[in-house]
Scaffold this active site. Structure first.
Site, PDB file in Angstrom:
ATOM      1  N   ARG A 120      20.049 107.981  -9.764  1.00  0.00           N
ATOM      2  CA  ARG A 120      19.058 107.847  -8.673  1.00  0.00           C
ATOM      3  C   ARG A 120      18.498 109.232  -8.311  1.00  0.00           C
ATOM      4  O   ARG A 120      17.324 109.386  -8.006  1.00  0.00           O
ATOM      5  CB  ARG A 120      19.765 107.199  -7.467  1.00  0.00           C
ATOM      6  CG  ARG A 120      18.941 107.098  -6.209  1.00  0.00           C
ATOM      7  CD  ARG A 120      19.772 106.461  -5.090  1.00  0.00           C
ATOM      8  NE  ARG A 120      19.016 106.274  -3.867  1.00  0.00           N
ATOM      9  CZ  ARG A 120      19.497 105.690  -2.776  1.00  0.00           C
ATOM     10  NH1 ARG A 120      20.720 105.211  -2.749  1.00  0.00           N
ATOM     11  NH2 ARG A 120      18.755 105.567  -1.684  1.00  0.00           N
ATOM     12  N   SER A 168      24.103 118.885   4.183  1.00  0.00           N
ATOM     13  CA  SER A 168      24.230 117.476   3.780  1.00  0.00           C
ATOM     14  C   SER A 168      25.604 116.907   4.162  1.00  0.00           C
ATOM     15  O   SER A 168      26.557 117.647   4.376  1.00  0.00           O
ATOM     16  CB  SER A 168      23.976 117.349   2.277  1.00  0.00           C
ATOM     17  OG  SER A 168      24.763 118.267   1.569  1.00  0.00           O
ATOM     18  N   ASN A 171      28.818 111.522   2.328  1.00  0.00           N
ATOM     19  CA  ASN A 171      28.823 110.193   1.700  1.00  0.00           C
ATOM     20  C   ASN A 171      27.911 110.043   0.487  1.00  0.00           C
ATOM     21  O   ASN A 171      28.146 109.172  -0.339  1.00  0.00           O
ATOM     22  CB  ASN A 171      28.551 109.105   2.751  1.00  0.00           C
ATOM     23  CG  ASN A 171      27.202 109.234   3.385  1.00  0.00           C
ATOM     24  OD1 ASN A 171      26.591 110.297   3.377  1.00  0.00           O
ATOM     25  ND2 ASN A 171      26.719 108.158   3.964  1.00  0.00           N
ATOM     26  N   TYR A 172      26.881 110.876   0.398  1.00  0.00           N
ATOM     27  CA  TYR A 172      26.060 110.934  -0.823  1.00  0.00           C
ATOM     28  C   TYR A 172      25.944 112.414  -1.172  1.00  0.00           C
ATOM     29  O   TYR A 172      24.896 113.022  -0.963  1.00  0.00           O
ATOM     30  CB  TYR A 172      24.666 110.348  -0.585  1.00  0.00           C
ATOM     31  CG  TYR A 172      24.592 108.841  -0.559  1.00  0.00           C
ATOM     32  CD1 TYR A 172      24.089 108.133  -1.655  1.00  0.00           C
ATOM     33  CD2 TYR A 172      25.004 108.124   0.548  1.00  0.00           C
ATOM     34  CE1 TYR A 172      24.005 106.742  -1.632  1.00  0.00           C
ATOM     35  CE2 TYR A 172      24.925 106.739   0.582  1.00  0.00           C
ATOM     36  CZ  TYR A 172      24.423 106.060  -0.514  1.00  0.00           C
ATOM     37  OH  TYR A 172      24.333 104.685  -0.479  1.00  0.00           O
ATOM     38  N   THR A 197      31.971 119.895   3.435  1.00  0.00           N
ATOM     39  CA  THR A 197      33.129 120.479   2.751  1.00  0.00           C
ATOM     40  C   THR A 197      33.779 119.438   1.846  1.00  0.00           C
ATOM     41  O   THR A 197      34.100 119.730   0.690  1.00  0.00           O
ATOM     42  CB  THR A 197      34.107 121.055   3.791  1.00  0.00           C
ATOM     43  OG1 THR A 197      33.404 122.117   4.464  1.00  0.00           O
ATOM     44  CG2 THR A 197      35.360 121.601   3.146  1.00  0.00           C
ATOM     45  N   GLU A 267      18.650 113.655  10.224  1.00  0.00           N
ATOM     46  CA  GLU A 267      18.958 112.253   9.869  1.00  0.00           C
ATOM     47  C   GLU A 267      20.376 112.027  10.339  1.00  0.00           C
ATOM     48  O   GLU A 267      21.307 112.625   9.791  1.00  0.00           O
ATOM     49  CB  GLU A 267      18.990 112.063   8.359  1.00  0.00           C
ATOM     50  CG  GLU A 267      17.692 112.142   7.631  1.00  0.00           C
ATOM     51  CD  GLU A 267      17.912 111.846   6.140  1.00  0.00           C
ATOM     52  OE1 GLU A 267      16.979 111.348   5.539  1.00  0.00           O
ATOM     53  OE2 GLU A 267      18.992 112.108   5.591  1.00  0.00           O
ATOM     54  N   CYS A 301      25.046 105.472   6.477  1.00  0.00           N
ATOM     55  CA  CYS A 301      24.397 105.530   7.791  1.00  0.00           C
ATOM     56  C   CYS A 301      23.614 104.252   8.024  1.00  0.00           C
ATOM     57  O   CYS A 301      23.470 103.804   9.153  1.00  0.00           O
ATOM     58  CB  CYS A 301      23.487 106.738   7.890  1.00  0.00           C
ATOM     59  SG  CYS A 301      22.163 106.731   6.700  1.00  0.00           S
TER      60      CYS A 301
HETATM   61  N1  LIG Z   1      20.637 109.053   8.887  1.00  0.00           N
HETATM   62  C1  LIG Z   1      21.059 109.408   7.676  1.00  0.00           C
HETATM   63  O1  LIG Z   1      20.275 109.534   6.744  1.00  0.00           O
HETATM   64  C2  LIG Z   1      22.491 109.646   7.401  1.00  0.00           C
HETATM   65  C3  LIG Z   1      23.409 109.853   8.409  1.00  0.00           C
HETATM   66  N2  LIG Z   1      24.713 110.080   8.111  1.00  0.00           N
HETATM   67  C4  LIG Z   1      25.664 110.218   9.201  1.00  0.00           C
HETATM   68  O2  LIG Z   1      26.584 111.249   8.910  1.00  0.00           O
HETATM   69  C5  LIG Z   1      27.854 110.954   9.443  1.00  0.00           C
HETATM   70  C6  LIG Z   1      28.898 111.099   8.363  1.00  0.00           C
HETATM   71  O3  LIG Z   1      28.750 112.278   7.663  1.00  0.00           O
HETATM   72  P1  LIG Z   1      29.656 113.562   7.954  1.00  0.00           P
HETATM   73  O4  LIG Z   1      29.597 114.414   6.737  1.00  0.00           O
HETATM   74  O5  LIG Z   1      30.991 113.115   8.440  1.00  0.00           O
HETATM   75  O6  LIG Z   1      28.856 114.223   9.171  1.00  0.00           O
HETATM   76  P2  LIG Z   1      29.138 115.613   9.930  1.00  0.00           P
HETATM   77  O7  LIG Z   1      28.171 115.673  11.051  1.00  0.00           O
HETATM   78  O8  LIG Z   1      30.564 115.777  10.229  1.00  0.00           O
HETATM   79  O9  LIG Z   1      28.806 116.729   8.832  1.00  0.00           O
HETATM   80  C7  LIG Z   1      27.531 116.807   8.255  1.00  0.00           C
HETATM   81  C8  LIG Z   1      27.308 118.225   7.766  1.00  0.00           C
HETATM   82  O10 LIG Z   1      27.221 119.115   8.874  1.00  0.00           O
HETATM   83  C9  LIG Z   1      28.092 120.214   8.648  1.00  0.00           C
HETATM   84  N3  LIG Z   1      28.456 120.808   9.929  1.00  0.00           N
HETATM   85  C10 LIG Z   1      29.523 120.529  10.719  1.00  0.00           C
HETATM   86  N4  LIG Z   1      29.489 121.309  11.831  1.00  0.00           N
HETATM   87  C11 LIG Z   1      28.387 122.081  11.733  1.00  0.00           C
HETATM   88  C12 LIG Z   1      27.804 123.085  12.549  1.00  0.00           C
HETATM   89  N5  LIG Z   1      28.335 123.466  13.708  1.00  0.00           N
HETATM   90  N6  LIG Z   1      26.673 123.670  12.130  1.00  0.00           N
HETATM   91  C13 LIG Z   1      26.090 123.305  10.970  1.00  0.00           C
HETATM   92  N7  LIG Z   1      26.610 122.381  10.141  1.00  0.00           N
HETATM   93  C14 LIG Z   1      27.729 121.763  10.523  1.00  0.00           C
HETATM   94  C15 LIG Z   1      29.228 119.603   7.866  1.00  0.00           C
HETATM   95  O11 LIG Z   1      30.009 120.592   7.254  1.00  0.00           O
HETATM   96  P3  LIG Z   1      31.604 120.383   7.102  1.00  0.00           P
HETATM   97  O12 LIG Z   1      31.765 119.223   6.185  1.00  0.00           O
HETATM   98  O13 LIG Z   1      32.047 121.672   6.544  1.00  0.00           O
HETATM   99  O14 LIG Z   1      32.136 120.110   8.465  1.00  0.00           O
HETATM  100  C16 LIG Z   1      28.432 118.767   6.888  1.00  0.00           C
HETATM  101  O15 LIG Z   1      27.870 119.567   5.887  1.00  0.00           O
HETATM  102  C17 LIG Z   1      27.754 109.552   9.982  1.00  0.00           C
HETATM  103  O16 LIG Z   1      27.542 109.592  11.367  1.00  0.00           O
HETATM  104  C18 LIG Z   1      26.511 109.009   9.297  1.00  0.00           C
HETATM  105  O17 LIG Z   1      25.906 107.963   9.995  1.00  0.00           O
HETATM  106  C19 LIG Z   1      25.161 110.130   6.841  1.00  0.00           C
HETATM  107  C20 LIG Z   1      24.293 109.939   5.818  1.00  0.00           C
HETATM  108  C21 LIG Z   1      22.900 109.649   6.011  1.00  0.00           C
HETATM  109  O1  LIG Z   2      23.803 108.063   4.049  1.00  0.00           O
HETATM  110  C1  LIG Z   2      23.388 106.981   3.929  1.00  0.00           C
HETATM  111  O2  LIG Z   2      23.998 106.067   4.398  1.00  0.00           O
HETATM  112  C2  LIG Z   2      22.204 106.802   3.074  1.00  0.00           C
HETATM  113  O3  LIG Z   2      21.117 107.474   3.587  1.00  0.00           O
HETATM  114  C3  LIG Z   2      21.971 105.352   2.880  1.00  0.00           C
HETATM  115  O4  LIG Z   2      21.413 105.163   1.667  1.00  0.00           O
HETATM  116  P1  LIG Z   2      21.417 103.673   1.086  1.00  0.00           P
HETATM  117  O5  LIG Z   2      20.908 102.806   2.171  1.00  0.00           O
HETATM  118  O6  LIG Z   2      20.512 103.761  -0.080  1.00  0.00           O
HETATM  119  O7  LIG Z   2      22.832 103.376   0.748  1.00  0.00           O
END
Ligand SMILES: NC(=O)C1=CN([C@@H]2O[C@H](COP(=O)(O)OP(=O)(O)OC[C@H]3O[C@@H](n4cnc5c(N)ncnc54)[C@H](OP(=O)(O)O)[C@@H]3O)[C@@H](O)[C@H]2O)C=CC1
Ligand SMILES: O=C(O)[C@H](O)COP(=O)(O)O
Length: 491
Positions: A120, A168, A171-172, A197, A267, A301
């Site tokens: 993809r 980023s 999850n992806y 991380t 996002e 998400c």
């Molecule tokens: N709307 C959308 O398109 C999407 C939304 N999401 C949302 O993301 C969440 C899950 O993902 P998750 O990775 O756990 O999200 P996090 O918010 O925990 O982390 C996202 C990113 O932010 C970084 N980060 C953490 N703290 C800081 C900071 N103070 N400054 C800058 N960067 C920082 C993390 O690094 P590190 O890992 O090192 O902490 C990681 O790279 C869910 O709520 C989901 O809904 C997920 C995918 C798509």
């Molecule tokens: O992080 C997510 O959840 C993605 O943006 C969702 O992508 P998908 O709907 O194609 O799984």
């Protein structure tokens, strides 16, 4: 199928533990901080590798080096930039199995989904290149404004913003990263890429493919380290000209609170409702809700995170959903089940806490409430009410509440009372009714008779309220990473 193996689960690789390097100046290098972060496999708890926790000084060097490189890159013939990006897409396809192997090990995605994520992503890059190539500068004439001169013309160009910080989520780790990197690069920006991380080794693999293609040094720097250590520092860094962030709402809101005067696209999370009217095709609805809510254990998400169903069809819907949830395959990623272990123990604890709380609050548990380490079995609740946490919180796990409603208005009211507004689904066979509901829902997109999902990737993708700010989706991402510059010609 990748490699053969001596690890815990059949078909998987467990090699020597590697210390993965970060990427700066076109080289993979070790941090002088001497600090490494262990990355643990979410489903067998083995150490899959270590990534560098770079220092703030190293972040400074990485960011500073993009400045000269970006100017040269922006000046490089567009077809040369396009050619390099297309070669990267080809390289990703060549390296797909190796990258997918790491996605599976690191974030616990099934093998099939991990491979799909890479392919993809290759398609995403190619489309992005074409989108940019076919974007032309615009022109306006002064004559079209009252009193304006017909001898005045504006050529409106789109120019890159400079250095984009791409952050980023886990999850992806490949697709949602490239969704930032490719638009930034084709538009002539440099990128500082900070992956999640848990996802950082997949990011290293992604950049290994990038490195093979021969891009100029310093237009893309991969920096690794915990967001809590370096995230704020790089986000408020003067050398960063734009931030593209995908992740949780708490992190996103935090970033937006201090990165002043920097364009930013966020996002964030969601609590996407599926609104089911009494005239819906229930079998089709069940099938859409099942894949919307449970694929990748709900760690999307865009997952359906609550069902708002008209009371008159609630019994039928909940019985059919129960049957399907009981049938869901559960297991380890290599076997391609629907339900896999969650990303880490903390995530599993949180989801289990929500389940326990919902039982205590009096909802009817239809299936589930079973846990083995990070593996939460799919869980379905009926008769969830709006005073329960599960009606509002984003589990990011395989637990789905059914909330019964008496009318469309009540469904809309509950849908909109959420802090989130990413997507929603409406199921009804009455198209006018679907549109009427969709128009009242506060969300970036409303799917009629379909599950909530991001793709196809060229559609605009956005959230309102705590689900985000700005718009993603290929053309919109390019717009967000460029600005207009006017050349005004006075004839
Ligand atoms: N709307 C959308 O398109 C999407 C939304 N999401 C949302 O993301 C969440 C899950 O993902 P998750 O990775 O756990 O999200 P996090 O918010 O925990 O982390 C996202 C990113 O932010 C970084 N980060 C953490 N703290 C800081 C900071 N103070 N400054 C800058 N960067 C920082 C993390 O690094 P590190 O890992 O090192 O902490 C990681 O790279 C869910 O709520 C989901 O809904 C997920 C995918 C798509
Ligand atoms: O992080 C997510 O959840 C993605 O943006 C969702 O992508 P998908 O709907 O194609 O799984």
């Amino acid at each position: 199928m990748p490699f053969c193996f001596r690890g815990k689960y059949k078909g998987e690789v467990m090699s020597e533990i590697t210390n993965y390097k970060y990427y700066v100046g076109g080289q993979f290098v070790q941090s002088t901080s001497g600090n490494l972060i262990e990355i643990i496999c979410p489903y067998d708890q083995s150490v899959i590798g270590r990534v560098q926790a770079i220092s703030k000084e190293e972040a400074d060097v990485a960011i500073a080096a993009t400045k000269a490189a970006q100017k040269v890159w922006a000046d490089t013939d567009l077809f040369k930039r396009a050619d390099l990006l297309n070669k990267w897409a080809d390289q990703l396809e060549i390296d797909a199995e190796e990258i997918a192997q790491m996605i599976m090990r690191e974030v616990g995605k099934t093998w099939n989904d991990a491979v799909k994520e890479v392919t993809r992503t290759a398609e995403f890059i190619r489309y992005t290149v074409q989108e940019f190539i076919h974007t032309n500068d615009a022109a306006m004439s002064g004559a079209n404004y009252p009193g304006g001169s017909k001898n005045k013309f504006a050529i409106i160009k789109r120019i890159p913003l400079g250095t984009v910080l791409a952050i980023s989520p886990f999850n992806y780790p490949v697709n949602l990263s490239v969704a930032k990197l490719a638009p930034a690069l084709i538009a002539g920006n440099a990128v500082v890429f900070k992956p999640a991380t848990q996802g950082a080794i997949s990011a290293v693999k992604l950049i290994e493919s990038f490195d093979k293609v021969g891009f100029p040094a310093d237009i893309l720097q991969l920096i690794t380290g915990k967001g809590s250590d370096i995230g704020d520092y790089v986000s408020e860094h003067d050398g960063i000209d734009m931030i593209s962030f995908t992740g949780g709402a708490t992190t996103g809101r935090h970033l937006s609170s201090f990165s002043t005067m920097k364009p930013m696209v966020l996002e964030l999370g969601g609590k996407d409702p599926a609104i089911v009217c009494e005239d819906a095709d229930i079998d089709k609805t069940v099938s859409e809700i099942m894949s919307g809510a449970f694929s990748y254990s709900g760690q999307r998400c865009t997952a359906i995170k609550r069902v708002l169903v008209h009371a008159t069809v609630a019994d039928e819907l909940s019985e059919k959903l129960k049957v399907e949830v009981e049938k869901l395959s559960v297991g380890m990623p290599i076997d391609n089940p629907v339900i896999v272990p969650l990303i880490n123990e903390g995530a599993a604890d949180y989801v289990q806490g929500l389940i326990t709380d919902t039982i205590a609050a009096g909802a009817e548990l239809l299936v589930g409430n079973k846990r083995e380490d990070n593996l939460i079995y799919p869980t379905l609740f009926d008769h969830v009410t709006t005073d329960m946490r599960l009606a509002w919180e984003e589990p990011f796990g395989p637990v789905l509440p059914i909330i019964r409603v008496a009318s469309d208005d009540e469904a809309i009211e509950i849908a909109n009372a959420s802090e989130y507004g990413l997507q929603a689904s409406v199921f009804t066979q009455n198209f006018s009714r679907a549109v009427a509901i969709a128009e009242k829902i506060e969300a970036g997109s409303v799917q009629i008779n379909g599950r909530t999902e991001r793709g196809p990737d060229h559609f605009p993708f956005l959230g309102v309220k705590n689900s985000g700010m700005g718009v993603h989706g290929i053309s919109r991402t390019i717009e967000s990473m460029t600005r207009e510059k006017l050349l005004i010609i006075n004839v």
